[in-house]
Design a protein around this motif. Structure first.
Motif, short mmCIF file in Angstrom:
data_model
loop_
_atom_site.label_atom_id
_atom_site.label_comp_id
_atom_site.label_asym_id
_atom_site.label_seq_id
_atom_site.Cartn_x
_atom_site.Cartn_y
_atom_site.Cartn_z
N LEU A 39 61.56 24.27 72.17
CA LEU A 39 62.21 22.98 71.91
C LEU A 39 61.20 21.85 71.88
CD1 LEU A 39 65.43 23.35 74.10
CD2 LEU A 39 65.10 23.93 71.69
N ARG A 40 60.19 21.91 72.71
CA ARG A 40 59.13 20.89 72.71
C ARG A 40 58.30 20.99 71.44
NH1 ARG A 40 55.46 21.84 77.12
NH2 ARG A 40 54.64 19.79 76.67
N ASN A 41 57.92 22.21 71.07
CA ASN A 41 57.06 22.41 69.90
C ASN A 41 57.79 22.08 68.60
OD1 ASN A 41 55.21 23.35 71.78
ND2 ASN A 41 55.58 25.50 71.32
N TYR A 42 59.03 22.54 68.49
CA TYR A 42 59.81 22.31 67.28
C TYR A 42 60.13 20.82 67.10
CZ TYR A 42 61.99 25.45 63.83
OH TYR A 42 62.28 26.20 62.73
N ALA A 43 60.05 20.05 68.17
CA ALA A 43 60.37 18.61 68.11
C ALA A 43 59.37 17.82 67.27
CB ALA A 43 60.46 18.03 69.51
N LEU A 44 58.27 18.45 66.86
CA LEU A 44 57.35 17.78 65.95
C LEU A 44 58.09 17.38 64.67
CD1 LEU A 44 54.40 16.91 65.45
CD2 LEU A 44 53.99 19.19 64.50
N ARG A 45 59.10 18.17 64.31
CA ARG A 45 59.99 17.88 63.18
C ARG A 45 61.41 17.83 63.73
NH1 ARG A 45 57.96 16.03 58.68
NH2 ARG A 45 57.04 17.59 57.33
N PRO A 46 61.83 16.68 64.27
CA PRO A 46 63.13 16.62 64.95
C PRO A 46 64.31 17.13 64.13
CG PRO A 46 61.89 14.64 65.41
CD PRO A 46 61.12 15.39 64.36
#
Length: 189
Positions: A39-46
């Motif tokens: 979830l933290r890593n994928y948040a680069l592209r919200p």
């Protein structure tokens, strides 16, 4: 990989993220005490995170003839077949938590054919592994084998979809160097 870095890419700071991402993270913080690196890593592209999470929630927790634990077993065997360290750690932990059986999770990860699961589930896991490793060899006979094992057509579609979801997620995790949260090791033990 440096153990302090959860990915090879930049991880956005929480203050950079929209409220919808913070809302998505809240249940993990409450239930687990941490935000999973996916979830933290994928948040680069919200917007991508929110779309992926909606798919994940439906495939893994939505209406299905498969239990949540059965879907986690598929996640584990697909991740093992793909040698995806992140997803093996995360979904073995999820399976341990759901079943309250650490040994079963380890058995499924080590060799699902020898694990203490019903033959019907072995058939589903065999299908998931074949679809993962040899997708061009899939035939209608593979679907028929699942029907003979007692799965409905809707179940077969769910088995294929969970398999596809984890093949995609494994590619993201492996391709971007996602490190599993160290907390996964103790979950469900």
């Amino acid at each position: 990989m440096d153990e302090q870095r959860p990915t090879w890419l930049r991880v956005p700071a929480p203050e950079e993220l929209p409220e919808a991402v913070h809302e998505l993270w809240a249940p993990s913080l409450e239930k687990l005490g941490f935000v999973p690196n996916v979830l933290r890593n994928y948040a680069l592209r919200p917007s991508h995170l929110l779309a992926w999470n909606a798919w994940y929630e439906e495939a893994m927790k939505g209406d299905s003839g498969l239990t949540k634990a059965e879907r986690e077993m598929i996640a584990v065997v697909v991740s093992v077949a793909n040698e995806c360290a992140y997803c093996i750690a995360a979904h073995s932990a999820a399976l341990r938590k759901l079943t309250k059986d650490a040994a079963l999770s380890d058995e499924v990860a080590a060799d699902h054919r020898r694990a203490a699961v019903p033959e019907r589930m072995v058939a589903a896991l065999d299908y998931a592994v074949k679809l993962t490793l040899r997708p061009t060899e899939m035939t209608e006979d593979d679907v028929e084998a699942l029907r003979r094992a007692g799965w409905t057509d809707e179940d077969v579609m769910d088995i294929a979809e969970v398999t596809g979801l984890f093949n995609m997620s494994n590619r993201m995790a492996s391709g971007l160097g996602w490190a599993p949260n160290p907390e996964y090791e103790a979950l469900g033990r």
